[in-house]
Design a protein around this motif. Structure first.
Motif, PDB file in Angstrom:
ATOM      1  N   ARG A  48      -5.834   5.193   7.357  1.00  0.00           N
ATOM      2  CA  ARG A  48      -4.609   4.628   6.780  1.00  0.00           C
ATOM      3  C   ARG A  48      -3.743   5.716   6.147  1.00  0.00           C
ATOM      4  NH1 ARG A  48      -6.129   0.901   2.432  1.00  0.00           N
ATOM      5  NH2 ARG A  48      -8.016   2.174   2.389  1.00  0.00           N
ATOM      6  N   LEU A  49      -4.433   6.761   5.659  1.00  0.00           N
ATOM      7  CA  LEU A  49      -3.714   7.880   5.057  1.00  0.00           C
ATOM      8  C   LEU A  49      -2.893   8.603   6.120  1.00  0.00           C
ATOM      9  CD1 LEU A  49      -3.288   9.538   2.490  1.00  0.00           C
ATOM     10  CD2 LEU A  49      -5.407  10.762   2.979  1.00  0.00           C
ATOM     11  N   TYR A  53      -7.809  15.139  -5.063  1.00  0.00           N
ATOM     12  CA  TYR A  53      -7.377  14.292  -3.947  1.00  0.00           C
ATOM     13  C   TYR A  53      -8.455  13.241  -3.614  1.00  0.00           C
ATOM     14  CZ  TYR A  53      -3.062  16.451  -2.053  1.00  0.00           C
ATOM     15  OH  TYR A  53      -1.771  16.867  -1.842  1.00  0.00           O
ATOM     16  N   GLN A 104       0.289   7.893  -5.751  1.00  0.00           N
ATOM     17  CA  GLN A 104      -0.891   8.763  -5.788  1.00  0.00           C
ATOM     18  C   GLN A 104      -0.544  10.180  -5.333  1.00  0.00           C
ATOM     19  OE1 GLN A 104      -3.166   6.046  -3.359  1.00  0.00           O
ATOM     20  NE2 GLN A 104      -4.485   5.451  -5.078  1.00  0.00           N
ATOM     21  N   VAL A 125      -8.687  10.562  -6.391  1.00  0.00           N
ATOM     22  CA  VAL A 125      -7.512   9.676  -6.437  1.00  0.00           C
ATOM     23  C   VAL A 125      -7.459   8.779  -5.192  1.00  0.00           C
ATOM     24  CG1 VAL A 125      -4.976   9.657  -6.324  1.00  0.00           C
ATOM     25  CG2 VAL A 125      -6.143  11.192  -7.920  1.00  0.00           C
ATOM     26  N   LEU A 126      -7.841   9.339  -4.046  1.00  0.00           N
ATOM     27  CA  LEU A 126      -7.694   8.627  -2.772  1.00  0.00           C
ATOM     28  C   LEU A 126      -9.017   8.010  -2.291  1.00  0.00           C
ATOM     29  CD1 LEU A 126      -5.363  11.226  -0.996  1.00  0.00           C
ATOM     30  CD2 LEU A 126      -4.670   9.081  -2.099  1.00  0.00           C
ATOM     31  N   TRP A 164       0.166   6.638   7.154  1.00  0.00           N
ATOM     32  CA  TRP A 164       1.234   6.757   6.144  1.00  0.00           C
ATOM     33  C   TRP A 164       1.923   8.115   6.234  1.00  0.00           C
ATOM     34  CZ3 TRP A 164       1.680  10.111   1.873  1.00  0.00           C
ATOM     35  CH2 TRP A 164       2.623   9.760   0.908  1.00  0.00           C
ATOM     36  N   ILE A 198       0.616  18.474   2.732  1.00  0.00           N
ATOM     37  CA  ILE A 198       1.445  17.975   1.629  1.00  0.00           C
ATOM     38  C   ILE A 198       2.037  19.153   0.854  1.00  0.00           C
ATOM     39  CG2 ILE A 198       1.350  16.661  -0.541  1.00  0.00           C
ATOM     40  CD1 ILE A 198      -0.567  14.738   1.069  1.00  0.00           C
ATOM     41  N   GLN A 235      -4.633  18.001   2.302  1.00  0.00           N
ATOM     42  CA  GLN A 235      -3.913  18.639   1.187  1.00  0.00           C
ATOM     43  C   GLN A 235      -2.898  19.688   1.646  1.00  0.00           C
ATOM     44  OE1 GLN A 235      -5.383  21.950  -0.183  1.00  0.00           O
ATOM     45  NE2 GLN A 235      -4.135  22.151  -2.033  1.00  0.00           N
ATOM     46  N   LEU A 272      -0.692  13.793  -7.309  1.00  0.00           N
ATOM     47  CA  LEU A 272      -1.422  14.943  -6.749  1.00  0.00           C
ATOM     48  C   LEU A 272      -0.493  16.142  -6.558  1.00  0.00           C
ATOM     49  CD1 LEU A 272      -3.643  12.961  -4.231  1.00  0.00           C
ATOM     50  CD2 LEU A 272      -4.464  14.266  -6.214  1.00  0.00           C
ATOM     51  N   PHE A 316      -8.104   6.896 -15.435  1.00  0.00           N
ATOM     52  CA  PHE A 316      -8.085   8.350 -15.637  1.00  0.00           C
ATOM     53  C   PHE A 316      -7.861   8.680 -17.112  1.00  0.00           C
ATOM     54  CE2 PHE A 316      -7.342  10.453 -11.267  1.00  0.00           C
ATOM     55  CZ  PHE A 316      -8.055   9.456 -10.615  1.00  0.00           C
ATOM     56  N   GLN A 350      -5.296   2.996 -11.915  1.00  0.00           N
ATOM     57  CA  GLN A 350      -5.840   4.360 -11.949  1.00  0.00           C
ATOM     58  C   GLN A 350      -5.347   5.127 -13.169  1.00  0.00           C
ATOM     59  OE1 GLN A 350      -4.978   6.047  -8.003  1.00  0.00           O
ATOM     60  NE2 GLN A 350      -7.171   5.931  -7.599  1.00  0.00           N
ATOM     61  N   GLU A 401     -10.201   5.179  -2.426  1.00  0.00           N
ATOM     62  CA  GLU A 401     -10.069   3.855  -1.777  1.00  0.00           C
ATOM     63  C   GLU A 401      -9.684   3.965  -0.299  1.00  0.00           C
ATOM     64  OE1 GLU A 401      -7.276   3.005  -4.777  1.00  0.00           O
ATOM     65  OE2 GLU A 401      -5.539   3.009  -3.462  1.00  0.00           O
ATOM     66  N   GLN A 402      -9.325   5.167   0.156  1.00  0.00           N
ATOM     67  CA  GLN A 402      -9.040   5.392   1.579  1.00  0.00           C
ATOM     68  C   GLN A 402     -10.324   5.558   2.395  1.00  0.00           C
ATOM     69  OE1 GLN A 402      -5.979   5.359   2.988  1.00  0.00           O
ATOM     70  NE2 GLN A 402      -5.058   4.912   0.999  1.00  0.00           N
ATOM     71  N   LEU A 432       0.394   7.717 -11.776  1.00  0.00           N
ATOM     72  CA  LEU A 432      -0.547   7.000 -10.895  1.00  0.00           C
ATOM     73  C   LEU A 432      -0.290   5.494 -10.931  1.00  0.00           C
ATOM     74  CD1 LEU A 432      -3.778   8.931 -11.926  1.00  0.00           C
ATOM     75  CD2 LEU A 432      -2.919   8.769  -9.579  1.00  0.00           C
ATOM     76  N   MET A 491       0.818  -1.227   0.000  1.00  0.00           N
ATOM     77  CA  MET A 491       0.000   0.000   0.000  1.00  0.00           C
ATOM     78  C   MET A 491       0.843   1.265   0.000  1.00  0.00           C
ATOM     79  SD  MET A 491      -2.822   1.696   2.542  1.00  0.00           S
ATOM     80  CE  MET A 491      -1.709   2.548   3.620  1.00  0.00           C
ATOM     81  N   LEU A 502       0.298   4.540  -2.366  1.00  0.00           N
ATOM     82  CA  LEU A 502       0.022   5.880  -1.850  1.00  0.00           C
ATOM     83  C   LEU A 502       1.092   6.877  -2.287  1.00  0.00           C
ATOM     84  CD1 LEU A 502      -1.433   5.758   1.750  1.00  0.00           C
ATOM     85  CD2 LEU A 502      -1.989   7.401  -0.041  1.00  0.00           C
TER      86      LEU A 502
END
Lengths: 195, 195
Positions: free
Chosen positions: B176-177, B46, A8, B49-50, B180, B142, B139, A12, A114, A110, B52-53, A106, A1, A5
Motif C-alpha cells: 500500500r505504501l 520509518y 506520517q 511510524v509505518l 501511495w 523520499i 527512505q 519522517l 509517541f 500516533q 501498520e503497513q 503525526l 489512508m 500516510l
C-alpha cells in the motif's frame, strides 16, 4: 489512508533534521562532533548489546523505542550539553513546545502514543526509562576516552562532576556497568591533559 | 563479567565508525551526503511510524533490531549504492567477511544472535526481513524528492529502473505504501532536471 500516510511521511521528513543537530561529544576518531541522529542509533545499539545490565523489569523493546524517539525534540529545542550551562527549566519548556509541534505532525493516535513514550523517558521513573537514561549517559564517556577527552576538555569537567552528572543516572539504571567503568574513568582523568 | 563487558564495549566502539560510512543519498536539505549510522536511525523511525503497513505476521520489535544491525558490515565492506555498478557477488563476499569480524568482536552467544538477525535480513525471506527491506528501500526516494533528485541525478536513474530496483522490494513488504508513493515518484520524474 492517504491523509494518514501523508502526515506520517511529513513527520519522517521533518525528522531528517535531527541529522543536523550537533552534540558536544565527538566521534571516537575525533574527526568531528557527533549529531543527534547517529547518536540515537548508537545508544540503541548500546541498549541492545548491554540489555543484560538492566534489571528484570526492563523490557528492552520499549527501551529501544524510547531511545529512537528521545532526541527528536532537539530539532526545535537544540541539544543541551550535560556539562554546559543551559538553564534547565527554560530548556525543558522549549522541549515541551517542540514535542507538541513535532509529534503533532503525526496522526492523532500516533502523536499521543509517541508523546507518551517520550514523556515516560523524560520523567525517568519507570524501569524502562531509568535504563534508557543510563544508556544515554554512558555512551559519551566512552567516546571521550577514545578521542582523548572530547567534551570533558572543552567544558573543563572534573571526575567529581562526571560522577555526579553521569555516574548518578548510570548507577541507577545499570549499576554493574558503572562499577566496571568508573576505575577506567578515574585512570583516564588522572592522565588527561588540560585543554 | 569483566571480559564480557570489555568485548561488548569493544564492539560498540568499533561500531562508531558507521558514522563515517557515507551513502549515495543526501539529506533532505541537500547540505551533504547521509551516513549509514544516521540512515539506520531514520529507517528505524520509518519502520516504527509505518508499522501498520506491514503484514499481520510481522513483529515490529524484530524489524527494529534488524534495521539497527543491518548496515554494520559497511564499516569494513563500504556502502553499495543501489543505483551503482558494484559487483553484487564480490560485495556479498566482502560483507560476509565483515560480518565475521565485526559481530565476532562480541561475546560468542551475542555474536551468534546478532549474526542470525543480520543473516535473516540479508536473506529477505521471513515476513520481518521482507518488511525491513521494504522500509530500507523506501527512505532514500523520499529524501531524493525532498532534495531535488539526489542520487537519481548523480546516477542518471530512470523511473523504470526505480520501479524495478526499489518498487519491487517495497511492493513485496509494504504494497500500500508503494501504491501511495508511485504516482508521486512519476510526477517528480516527469519534471526532474537532468544533471
Amino acid at each position: 489512508m492517504s491523509d494518514r500516510l501523508a502526515a506520517q511521511i511529513a513527520f519522517l521528513s521533518e525528522a531528517d533534521q535531527l541529522k543536523s543537530v550537533m552534540r558536544a561529544s565527538r566521534l571516537h576518531d575525533n574527526s568531528r562532533y557527533e549529531n543527534s541522529a547517529e547518536h540515537s542509533w548508537h545508544v540503541m545499539l548500546y541498549a541492545f548489546v548491554l540489555a543484560e545490565q538492566a534489571g528484570p523489569d526492563v523490557r528492552i523493546d520499549r527501551v529501544l523505542k524510547m531511545l529512537l524517539l528521545h532526541d527528536i525534540v532537539e530539532i526545535d529545542a537544540g541539544d543541551n550539553p550535560i556539562h554546559g550551562t543551559v538553564d534547565a527549566a527554560a530548556q525543558e519548556a522549549k522541549e515541551q513546545i517542540a514535542a507538541d509541534r513535532l509529534f503533532g505532525l503525526l496522526p492523532q493516535d500516533q502523536a499521543k502514543a509517541f508523546r507518551d513514550i517520550w514523556d515516560e523517558f523524560e520523567a525517568a521513573e519507570t524501569p524502562d526509562a531509568v535504563f534508557a537514561k543510563s544508556i544515554d549517559r554512558v555512551q559519551p564517556p566512552i567516546s571521550n576516552m577514545a578521542n582523548g577527552g572530547g567534551s570533558w576538555l572543552e567544558y573543563g569537567v572534573t571526575i567529581d562532576q562526571l560522577s555526579q552528572r553521569v555516574g548518578t543516572p548510570v548507577q541507577r539504571g545499570a549499576p554493574r556497568l558503572w562499577q566496571w567503568l568508573f576505575p577506567k574513568l578515574e585512570a583516564f582523568f588522572s592522565k588527561m591533559p588540560s585543554k
